[in-house]
Design an enzyme around this catalytic site. Structure first.
Site, PDB file in Angstrom:
ATOM      1  N   ASP A  97     -10.340  -1.325  -3.499  1.00  0.00           N
ATOM      2  CA  ASP A  97      -9.086  -2.039  -3.759  1.00  0.00           C
ATOM      3  C   ASP A  97      -9.446  -3.373  -4.400  1.00  0.00           C
ATOM      4  O   ASP A  97      -9.766  -4.336  -3.702  1.00  0.00           O
ATOM      5  CB  ASP A  97      -8.333  -2.316  -2.448  1.00  0.00           C
ATOM      6  CG  ASP A  97      -7.719  -1.074  -1.838  1.00  0.00           C
ATOM      7  OD1 ASP A  97      -6.794  -0.523  -2.441  1.00  0.00           O
ATOM      8  OD2 ASP A  97      -8.157  -0.667  -0.742  1.00  0.00           O
ATOM      9  N   ARG A 105     -11.579  -6.907  -2.692  1.00  0.00           N
ATOM     10  CA  ARG A 105     -12.640  -6.673  -1.694  1.00  0.00           C
ATOM     11  C   ARG A 105     -13.976  -7.276  -2.120  1.00  0.00           C
ATOM     12  O   ARG A 105     -14.804  -7.595  -1.269  1.00  0.00           O
ATOM     13  CB  ARG A 105     -12.817  -5.171  -1.456  1.00  0.00           C
ATOM     14  CG  ARG A 105     -11.544  -4.402  -1.154  1.00  0.00           C
ATOM     15  CD  ARG A 105     -10.764  -4.946  -0.002  1.00  0.00           C
ATOM     16  NE  ARG A 105      -9.639  -4.077   0.333  1.00  0.00           N
ATOM     17  CZ  ARG A 105      -8.622  -4.437   1.100  1.00  0.00           C
ATOM     18  NH1 ARG A 105      -8.577  -5.660   1.607  1.00  0.00           N
ATOM     19  NH2 ARG A 105      -7.644  -3.581   1.372  1.00  0.00           N
ATOM     20  N   ARG A 167       1.595  -9.191  -4.643  1.00  0.00           N
ATOM     21  CA  ARG A 167       0.863  -8.039  -5.194  1.00  0.00           C
ATOM     22  C   ARG A 167       1.675  -7.318  -6.269  1.00  0.00           C
ATOM     23  O   ARG A 167       1.154  -6.415  -6.924  1.00  0.00           O
ATOM     24  CB  ARG A 167       0.489  -7.073  -4.070  1.00  0.00           C
ATOM     25  CG  ARG A 167      -0.437  -7.673  -3.023  1.00  0.00           C
ATOM     26  CD  ARG A 167      -0.569  -6.770  -1.807  1.00  0.00           C
ATOM     27  NE  ARG A 167      -1.307  -5.550  -2.131  1.00  0.00           N
ATOM     28  CZ  ARG A 167      -1.391  -4.503  -1.309  1.00  0.00           C
ATOM     29  NH1 ARG A 167      -0.741  -4.518  -0.149  1.00  0.00           N
ATOM     30  NH2 ARG A 167      -2.087  -3.449  -1.663  1.00  0.00           N
ATOM     31  N   LYS A 197      -0.014   2.494  -7.212  1.00  0.00           N
ATOM     32  CA  LYS A 197       0.446   2.588  -5.820  1.00  0.00           C
ATOM     33  C   LYS A 197       1.651   1.656  -5.622  1.00  0.00           C
ATOM     34  O   LYS A 197       1.861   0.747  -6.444  1.00  0.00           O
ATOM     35  CB  LYS A 197      -0.688   2.224  -4.852  1.00  0.00           C
ATOM     36  CG  LYS A 197      -1.301   0.827  -5.068  1.00  0.00           C
ATOM     37  CD  LYS A 197      -2.559   0.649  -4.229  1.00  0.00           C
ATOM     38  CE  LYS A 197      -3.096  -0.768  -4.375  1.00  0.00           C
ATOM     39  NZ  LYS A 197      -4.366  -0.957  -3.671  1.00  0.00           N
ATOM     40  N   HIS A 210       0.798  -0.899   7.689  1.00  0.00           N
ATOM     41  CA  HIS A 210      -0.430  -0.990   8.479  1.00  0.00           C
ATOM     42  C   HIS A 210      -0.098  -1.018   9.972  1.00  0.00           C
ATOM     43  O   HIS A 210      -0.943  -0.709  10.804  1.00  0.00           O
ATOM     44  CB  HIS A 210      -1.210  -2.260   8.115  1.00  0.00           C
ATOM     45  CG  HIS A 210      -1.783  -2.236   6.729  1.00  0.00           C
ATOM     46  ND1 HIS A 210      -1.055  -2.595   5.623  1.00  0.00           N
ATOM     47  CD2 HIS A 210      -3.003  -1.880   6.276  1.00  0.00           C
ATOM     48  CE1 HIS A 210      -1.811  -2.469   4.539  1.00  0.00           C
ATOM     49  NE2 HIS A 210      -3.000  -2.029   4.910  1.00  0.00           N
ATOM     50  N   ASP A 284      -2.407   6.766   1.208  1.00  0.00           N
ATOM     51  CA  ASP A 284      -2.912   5.534   1.782  1.00  0.00           C
ATOM     52  C   ASP A 284      -3.705   5.918   3.033  1.00  0.00           C
ATOM     53  O   ASP A 284      -3.692   7.074   3.475  1.00  0.00           O
ATOM     54  CB  ASP A 284      -1.736   4.606   2.117  1.00  0.00           C
ATOM     55  CG  ASP A 284      -2.070   3.140   1.886  1.00  0.00           C
ATOM     56  OD1 ASP A 284      -3.270   2.793   1.896  1.00  0.00           O
ATOM     57  OD2 ASP A 284      -1.132   2.331   1.698  1.00  0.00           O
TER      58      ASP A 284
END
Length: 403
Positions: A97, A105, A167, A197, A210, A284
């Protein structure tokens, strides 16, 4: 047709065959099942967890900050993982990602790329998106990462959204479509597969997937006007992969509480048929709260494959990764999951592998010739050229904001 690389009799058809033949069938099925798994692991070297998943035949690995302490180390890790997969006759897609902004990352010395929101707020967002993607792709290619799980093409229509926000390129679907298309094109022209995505749209949610399962409670008309067009634009552009979200969309899926990632109505009807998309589809991570609170890892994995998904992300726990592989094999054995679904997934994975992935044989070729493509060298990471390219985006953002 036994000429197909993944065609063989079903296990159920082989009940009367010899134990030796049955063992071969079971091993082939397990390899196909493992190929549908994208695993994550801790550490900057191949630990036993990593080796076991590669040896089982996992089709992909997702990398995080925990896996990188320098470009040199990360490149060597990817080379070693791919070489180990090749020893077993398998291939391994490396993924990350690396969107820019707060979801990146790989940290310095990798070039710091602005968020999608900052890119979208420049005077020429499509040009800025292409510039950012070019920098990202060159640096990912240099460390042998094949797939960037970007761009985000969710439309930022909910200011209270806890997970998307900056994002997203814009609150306008048209601008998200334009910037997303430019980002995808630039990334893939540099040889890195793009993955848009979070299908069918995570922009208007107030729950973080999450933690728990969000609901996108919009009509089909509204989805067709706002959430879905950026994905259709990416599909028409030739995007290599689409990542499906763990969000419930009642207007598309009648089963209450069933996430898009497990919904045939969403994956097959809306994405594959509705958008004429025959490329790679990923979920995901199924270790997220939206799945773990309501479904087991194995059940979620099987239902995702039944819906038309090709690869399932399981980013952390080896026990859950192996549970998913076991569940796929059991579902094939009892006839719930057709083997052709795994064969279809394998062909799509291989198509991305052939077009975008670094392979160990490339290393041999470059060593023999003494030459390597400039964009693949580590010197390009954090280079002055890349910093200048990003500075041009930031300058455009500031000047447009001040107008």
């Amino acid at each position: 047709d036994t000429s197909l690389p993944y065609a063989w009799p079903s296990l159920r058809a082989g009940v009367g065959s010899s134990m030796g033949e049955r063992d071969v069938l079971e091993e082939r099925t397990r390899r196909l099942a493992a190929k549908c798994i994208v695993f994550g692991f801790d550490g900057t070297r191949m630990n036993e967890h990593c080796k076991r998943l590669i040896d089982t035949g996992a089709g992909g690995v997702i990398l995080f900050t925990r896996n990188s302490d320098s470009p040199e180390q990360l490149r060597e890790l990817n080379e070693r993982m791919k070489a180990r997969a090749a020893q077993s006759g398998n291939s391994l897609l490396t993924m990350v990602d690396q969107e820019g902004g707060r979801v990146a990352r790989l940290k310095e010395p990798f070039t710091t790329v602005p968020s999608h929101r900052d890119i979208g707020s420049t005077g020429e967002p499509a040009n800025s998106a292409a510039t950012a993607a070019k920098v990202l792709a060159r640096e990912l290619k240099a460390v042998h990462i094949d797939v960037d799980l970007a761009p985000v093409v969710d439309v930022d229509t909910n200011p209270a959204n806890p997970v998307i926000g900056s994002r997203s390129f814009s609150r306008r679907a048209e601008q998200v479509s334009e910037s997303g298309r430019a980002f995808v094109n630039a990334l893939q022209e540099e040889g890195v597969a793009a993955c848009v995505k979070h299908f069918p749209g995570h922009g208007d949610t107030s729950v973080d997937s999450h933690i728990d399962l969000p609901v996108v409670d919009h009509s089909v008309e509204r989805l067709s006007r706002v959430e879905l067009p950026p994905f259709k634009e990416a599909v028409d552009t030739g995007v290599a992969a689409v990542l499906v979200a763990h969000v419930a969309v009642p207007s598309l899926e009648q089963e209450p509480g069933l996430p898009a990632s497990m919904s045939k109505a969403v994956v097959d009807n809306t994405l594959r048929q509705g958008m004429a998309y025959d490329g790679l589809v990923l979920t995901d991570c199924v270790e997220m709260g939206a799945i773990q609170k309501h479904f087991g890892t194995g059940e979620a994995t099987v239902r995702s494959l039944l819906a038309g998904v090709d690869m399932v992300l399981i980013c952390h726990t080896e026990k859950k990764q192996m549970e998913a592989i076991d569940a796929i094999c059991a579902a094939v054995e009892d006839g719930r999951l057709p083997l052709h679904r795994l064969e279809e997934a394998a062909r799509r994975i291989d198509a991305v592998q052939r077009q975008y992935a670094y392979s160990p044989s490339e290393a041999c070729g470059s060593q023999e010739s003494g030459d390597e493509h400039p964009s693949h060298t580590l010197k390009i990471i954090g280079s002055a050229e890349h910093r200048q390219m990003i500075e041009s985006i930031l300058s455009a953002h500031l000047s447009h904001r001040d107008e």
